[in-house]
Write a protein that holds these residues in place. Structure first.
Motif, PDB file in Angstrom:
ATOM      1  N   ALA A  22     -20.199 -63.445  41.865  1.00  0.00           N
ATOM      2  CA  ALA A  22     -20.264 -64.207  40.617  1.00  0.00           C
ATOM      3  C   ALA A  22     -21.698 -64.301  40.108  1.00  0.00           C
ATOM      4  CB  ALA A  22     -19.686 -65.603  40.829  1.00  0.00           C
ATOM      5  N   ALA A  23     -22.643 -64.497  41.018  1.00  0.00           N
ATOM      6  CA  ALA A  23     -24.046 -64.656  40.630  1.00  0.00           C
ATOM      7  C   ALA A  23     -24.721 -63.318  40.344  1.00  0.00           C
ATOM      8  CB  ALA A  23     -24.810 -65.398  41.722  1.00  0.00           C
ATOM      9  N   LEU A  24     -24.319 -62.281  41.088  1.00  0.00           N
ATOM     10  CA  LEU A  24     -24.929 -60.944  40.953  1.00  0.00           C
ATOM     11  C   LEU A  24     -23.826 -59.892  40.892  1.00  0.00           C
ATOM     12  CD1 LEU A  24     -27.939 -60.932  43.451  1.00  0.00           C
ATOM     13  CD2 LEU A  24     -28.043 -61.016  40.973  1.00  0.00           C
ATOM     14  N   PRO A  25     -23.168 -59.758  39.757  1.00  0.00           N
ATOM     15  CA  PRO A  25     -22.072 -58.778  39.664  1.00  0.00           C
ATOM     16  C   PRO A  25     -22.536 -57.332  39.707  1.00  0.00           C
ATOM     17  CG  PRO A  25     -22.526 -59.756  37.517  1.00  0.00           C
ATOM     18  CD  PRO A  25     -23.352 -60.517  38.510  1.00  0.00           C
ATOM     19  N   PHE A  26     -23.842 -57.110  39.813  1.00  0.00           N
ATOM     20  CA  PHE A  26     -24.397 -55.756  39.804  1.00  0.00           C
ATOM     21  C   PHE A  26     -24.605 -55.219  41.220  1.00  0.00           C
ATOM     22  CE2 PHE A  26     -26.569 -58.933  37.207  1.00  0.00           C
ATOM     23  CZ  PHE A  26     -25.919 -58.725  36.002  1.00  0.00           C
ATOM     24  N   MET A  27     -24.247 -56.017  42.227  1.00  0.00           N
ATOM     25  CA  MET A  27     -24.433 -55.592  43.609  1.00  0.00           C
ATOM     26  C   MET A  27     -23.083 -55.546  44.313  1.00  0.00           C
ATOM     27  SD  MET A  27     -27.904 -57.553  44.870  1.00  0.00           S
ATOM     28  CE  MET A  27     -28.021 -56.511  46.324  1.00  0.00           C
ATOM     29  N   LEU A  28     -22.946 -54.582  45.225  1.00  0.00           N
ATOM     30  CA  LEU A  28     -21.726 -54.476  46.010  1.00  0.00           C
ATOM     31  C   LEU A  28     -21.796 -55.459  47.170  1.00  0.00           C
ATOM     32  CD1 LEU A  28     -21.567 -51.888  44.339  1.00  0.00           C
ATOM     33  CD2 LEU A  28     -20.730 -50.700  46.374  1.00  0.00           C
TER      34      LEU A  28
END
Length: 307
Positions: A22-28
């Motif tokens: 939720a906070a970092l949708p750009f990381m797996l």
């Protein structure tokens, strides 16, 4: 509603992953990956993941806390705090940071680094707590469903494109390539990869590492460049690291590796590709822009001296 901070438990992995996504949708991030990472943390890192939970047991914040054991200096700590955007203003971030700082100070840390998204509220929050902005890094995204990837072409004479699977019998050459490219990676804190056994356990055996998509450029029999691929089984692909050994730079080998990996990722059903770049790493930013990646967000690394 009361918020408490505590160490993670076995059942926290899914909640921890949910907050991070939720906070970092750009990381797996997956629950399986987190459980693996927690179990395989290097002893010298004193790694201590924390969660902030409400009185009903819901996880609303997380922190990754530890000592940079592979840095040249022994007194560097890190604390990365992320709070679920759906639960702001409850003090979870402050409580997590306070617990992390106390823990790291007890273990000899004197310089603390922390990432914060490059947004006014986040930067102000970090600076009010004594953290000064340092360097920045970009999250980049590429839509693989309609991206016009550069066409594949035959590699030059003496150059071969392999995958990590081709090194299954002896991964050490990949470790050595990873080590030499990591040594001069831009950043505030240097890293020295010198523990092959730990690399095998934590990188080679990592649940997100996709050996079929990880591409290695071999020049006259010598591994010269690579792009490490991670996938989460949900159609998301990430370049964990792309690098070229110093003796082979300037020949377009990183592009060759990345292009082959992206084509393989799309053929395997991946729909989104992510990567990250230090804002000062002009060559890699140029390569990623050439592929069509766009900046999705930026993080700023903050630093504080304690003790």
């Amino acid at each position: 509603m009361t918020v408490i901070v505590r160490d993670v438990r076995a059942g926290d992995a899914e909640g921890f992953a949910r907050v991070r996504r939720a906070a970092l949708p750009f990381m797996l991030v997956t629950a399986e990956q987190l459980t693996f990472d927690w179990a395989h943390a290097h002893p010298r890192s004193h790694y201590r993941p924390l969660v902030a939970e409400t009185e009903d047991g819901g996880v609303i914040g997380t922190a990754q806390v530890g000592i940079a054991h592979d840095a040249p200096m022994p007194d560097i700590g890190y604390v990365n705090v992320y709070v679920d955007p759906a639960h702001p203003g409850r003090g979870a971030g402050t409580l997590l940071l306070r617990a992390a700082e106390e823990y790291l100070a007890e273990r000899g840390a004197r310089t603390l680094y922390s990432w914060a998204l490059d947004e006014p509220a986040n930067r102000a929050w970090a600076e009010r707590r004594g953290y000064a902005p340092s360097r920045s890094a970009h999250f980049l995204r590429l839509d693989l469903t309609d991206a016009e990837l550069p066409p594949l072409s035959a590699p030059p004479a003496g150059v071969e494109l392999l995958t990590a699977e081709d090194f299954a019998a002896d991964p050490r050459p990949l470790f050595e390539l990873d080590a030499v490219t990591t040594a001069d990676e831009p950043g505030d804190v240097g890293a020295e990869l010198d523990d092959y056994a730990h690399w095998l356990a934590t990188t080679w055996e990592h649940p997100l590492l996709d050996r079929a998509l990880t591409t290695v450029v071999v020049v006259d029999g010598v591994p010269a460049a690579f792009t490490a691929a991670r996938t989460d089984g949900l159609g998301r692909y990430a370049s964990g690291m792309t690098g070229t050994a110093p003796a082979f730079r300037g020949r377009g080998l990183a592009k060759l590796a990345k292009n082959a990996s992206l084509h393989r990722a799309r053929a395997a059903g991946c729909t989104e590709a992510f990567t990250g770049n230090d804002a000062g790493n002009g060559p890699m930013l140029a390569i990623n822009e050439w592929f069509g990646y766009e900046i999705a967000a930026t993080e700023v690394r903050h630093v504080r001296t304690i003790g």
